[in-house]
Design an enzyme around this catalytic site. Structure first.
Site, mmCIF file in Angstrom:
data_model
loop_
_atom_site.group_PDB
_atom_site.id
_atom_site.type_symbol
_atom_site.label_atom_id
_atom_site.label_comp_id
_atom_site.label_asym_id
_atom_site.label_seq_id
_atom_site.Cartn_x
_atom_site.Cartn_y
_atom_site.Cartn_z
ATOM 1 C CG ASP A 101 54.217 -78.380 73.837
ATOM 2 O OD1 ASP A 101 54.585 -78.862 74.930
ATOM 3 O OD2 ASP A 101 55.002 -77.964 72.972
ATOM 4 C CG HIS A 344 60.324 -74.231 71.369
ATOM 5 N ND1 HIS A 344 60.262 -75.611 71.333
ATOM 6 C CD2 HIS A 344 60.017 -73.880 72.635
ATOM 7 C CE1 HIS A 344 59.933 -76.066 72.530
ATOM 8 N NE2 HIS A 344 59.779 -75.042 73.331
HETATM 9 O O1 TEU Z 1 62.142 -76.870 77.948
HETATM 10 C C1 TEU Z 1 62.831 -77.593 78.878
HETATM 11 C C2 TEU Z 1 64.270 -77.315 79.152
HETATM 12 O O2 TEU Z 1 64.764 -77.731 80.170
HETATM 13 C C3 TEU Z 1 65.180 -76.584 78.251
HETATM 14 O O3 TEU Z 1 65.006 -76.812 76.926
HETATM 15 C C4 TEU Z 1 65.137 -75.148 78.617
HETATM 16 O O4 TEU Z 1 64.044 -74.547 78.020
HETATM 17 C C5 TEU Z 1 66.370 -74.374 78.281
HETATM 18 O O5 TEU Z 1 66.485 -74.211 76.911
HETATM 19 C C6 TEU Z 1 67.609 -74.934 78.871
HETATM 20 O O6 TEU Z 1 68.636 -74.050 78.662
HETATM 21 C C7 TEU Z 1 60.757 -76.919 77.953
HETATM 22 C C8 TEU Z 1 60.201 -76.100 76.810
HETATM 23 O O7 TEU Z 1 60.587 -76.677 75.603
HETATM 24 C C9 TEU Z 1 60.661 -74.693 76.970
HETATM 25 O O8 TEU Z 1 60.312 -73.870 75.899
HETATM 26 C C10 TEU Z 1 60.064 -74.163 78.243
HETATM 27 O O9 TEU Z 1 60.568 -72.882 78.496
HETATM 28 C C11 TEU Z 1 60.366 -75.072 79.428
HETATM 29 O O10 TEU Z 1 60.203 -76.446 79.154
HETATM 30 C C12 TEU Z 1 59.423 -74.745 80.554
HETATM 31 O O11 TEU Z 1 58.122 -75.108 80.205
#
Ligand code: TEU
Length: 568
Positions: A101, A344
């Site tokens: 990641d 996730h």
């Molecule tokens: O997620 C980006 C994102 O905009 C969405 O998936 C957000 O986490 C949320 O679920 C919207 O409701 C990425 C990662 O996958 C996430 O785990 C992180 O929290 C986020 O970026 C910040 O790094």
């Protein structure tokens, strides 16, 4: 895409490990690298080609590792760099690859770069982040003094005041995740050097976190623009200023040149891109442009939502068909799709789009899997999806650990919303649904840990676990194994042209895939209503079965039945 010489990842399946919840090896209740090393047979047995590992870097864990304080190390919570090397070697010896990641839209506020940036207005790294004075006419710290009206993706304003300097820094996510300033070439070069270091170490690519947010629409004088107001919040939607911003393609092309070009290893890059359109995705994934191999788009996981992810609506299957159909068509000639239900950040698909009642849980999980995996694109399986893991029965707000959920509840209470209603939406949509420990067996804590798990194990693990499914040919796990093998064996699954059938049917999702002289017909009943096949798709009656999810297929498409057929 040259069908005679397709990239390796067109027939690959990726498995995502969220390390905190996969397998604990030292009894502290948190999964770790040692745990992953113990469970590699599970991945080999499933047949996946790539492991995408969510962040294991040193981190204060404000967002479970998506807040990184050192890009070139491993958090002791998860293990050591030696163990990471061991994981690379172990995967490679099994014919699998490791994708790390890459979280470079922001760092942790405890990263040395940010500490130095924050230290003074004249710091050499001040410009590595987005520092701005209060809005004209406002004293710093006063309500409305934030430099723009943007709402953070994790609730509240996207700006945090630094009392010492009186200036604000930008954080699109949590306050502990300050955004890096990609306008500054030193930032970009530091990131590329770090990426090269990991590739030199043997990793096989990157999943790039919110990579379409790295370019912000900034005026020549440094001004950032307010967004349209979001009702009831006093804040605005700044996304037009940071989703696929003006320099995004330039930055990704530069990254490609500086990091990936000229390496002959078989690598994979996938850009996570909330809000990306199919037209933009074509540009991002056109191999001739040298940006990324594929993107994660978000359209289909937004179809059951109204004004926000907490405003949950039923999914209309016709909307899903229209969306997936457009993406299949849009990336048919140029570019490539990624396919996912779960990760996730998403609640469990069997609970969200399927039917997790005892009667239909297995059938709906395998139906959804078939539907997705028979599309054109690279499928991603999120840990536990392959055994039909479901949402967790959260009882109260205290059961949640995720910063997004916790912040949302607090903001909703300040806004005067009804706690029971807010909790009901969180129960369905919270990211913690995806983050309960993997259910390996029926023992206490499901074989995940000998200690106390950081998030409780779903009580249904006594019945729903990997051990119970491993030798059961009718299990969800066995069905995933067959789907993955089918993609490996049959070029039609990987590369065949996609054509949607029955676009207006409310319950049955059907399509064909064709390559050379061969055509597959895929028919999935995404409901508990049976349908006579002869009424729907006469050509399916009597067609030879390639793969199905229910025994003894006949004239009726049973509830949640899915069939892959040879079409004549
Ligand atoms: O997620 C980006 C994102 O905009 C969405 O998936 C957000 O986490 C949320 O679920 C919207 O409701 C990425 C990662 O996958 C996430 O785990 C992180 O929290 C986020 O970026 C910040 O790094």
């Amino acid at each position: 895409m040259d069908p005679n010489n397709p990239p390796w990842w067109t027939s690959a399946v990726v498995y995502q490990v969220y390390p905190r919840s996969f397998q604990d090896s030292d009894g502290d209740g948190v999964g770790d690298l040692g745990g992953i090393l113990q469970r590699l047979d599970h991945l080999s047995d499933l047949g996946v080609d790539v492991l995408w590992l969510s962040p294991v870097y040193p981190s204060p864990q404000a967002d479970n590792g998506y807040d990184i304080s050192d890009y070139q190390g491993i958090d002791p919570l998860f293990g050591t760099l030696d163990q990471l090397d061991e994981l690379i070697a172990a995967l490679h010896s099994r014919g699998m690859r490791l994708v790390m990641d890459l979280v470079v839209n922001h760092t942790s506020d405890e990263h040395p770069w940010f500490l130095e940036s924050r230290a003074s207005k004249t710091s050499g790294k001040r410009d590595w982040y987005w520092w701005r004075p209060p809005r004209g006419g406002f004293g710093s710290g006063h309500p409305g003094a934030e430099p723009t009206n943007w709402q953070s993706i994790f609730s509240g304003p996207a700006w945090e005041l630094d009392a010492a300097s009186g200036e604000y820094y930008l954080h699109l996510f949590a306050a502990k995740q300050p955004d890096l300033n990609w306008e500054n070439p030193e930032v970009r070069q530091a990131v590329y050097a770090m990426m090269r270091w990991w590739l030199d170490r043997g990793v096989d690519g990157f999943r790039m976190d919110v990579i379409n947010m790295i370019s912000k629409d900034v005026a020549a004088d440094g001004h950032l623009h307010d967004g349209p107001p979001i009702p009831g919040t006093g804040l605005g939607d700044g996304s037009a200023s940071y989703i696929c911003g003006p320099r995004i393609h330039e930055f990704l092309q530069e990254m490609h040149r500086d990091v990936f070009a000229g390496r002959d290893a078989a690598l994979l890059t996938v850009g996570e891109m909330p809000g990306v359109t199919v037209e933009q995705a074509q540009l991002f994934t056109d191999p001739a442009r040298g940006e990324v191999d594929m993107v994660f788009q978000f359209e289909h996981v937004g179809l059951d939502q109204g004004t926000s992810k907490w405003d949950v609506r039923p999914l209309r299957l016709v909307d899903l068909k229209a969306s997936f159909g457009r993406w299949q068509a849009g990336l048919a000639e140029v570019g490539w799709n990624s396919l996912y239900w779960d990760n996730h950040d998403q609640p469990r698909a069997v609970s969200r789009f399927g039917d997790d009642s005892p009667r239909y849980r297995r059938d709906s999980a395998t139906c959804l899997a078939t539907l997705l995996h028979l599309h054109r694109g690279t499928p991603y399986v999120y840990q536990g999806e392959e055994i039909g893991m479901a949402n967790y029965p959260f009882a109260s707000v205290d059961d949640f650990r995720d910063v997004e959920s916790i912040n949302h509840f607090a903001a909703a209470m300040v806004a005067g919303q009804d706690p029971a209603t807010v909790l009901a939406a969180m129960r369905r949509m919270s990211r913690d649904n995806a983050r309960t420990p993997v259910q390996w067996d029926a023992t206490e804590h499901a074989g995940f840990t000998s200690g106390t798990p950081w998030l409780p194990v779903n009580p249904d693990h006594d019945e729903w676990n990997a051990a119970a499914q491993r030798h059961d040919g009718s299990s969800v796990l066995a069905h995933y194994r067959r789907l993955i093998a089918l993609r490996h064996e049959n070029p039609v699954v990987a590369l065949g042209a996609f054509a949607m059938l029955l676009p207006h049917h409310d319950h049955v999702y059907a399509f064909t895939r064709a390559l050379g002289g061969q055509t597959l017909l895929v028919v999935c009943n995404v409901s508990s209503t049976p349908y006579a096949l002869s009424d729907l798709l006469p050509q399916a009656v009597g067609a030879p079965l390639v793969l199905g999810n229910l025994p003894d297929p006949g004239q009726t498409l049973r509830p949640w039945e899915a069939r892959v057929l040879h079409a004549s």
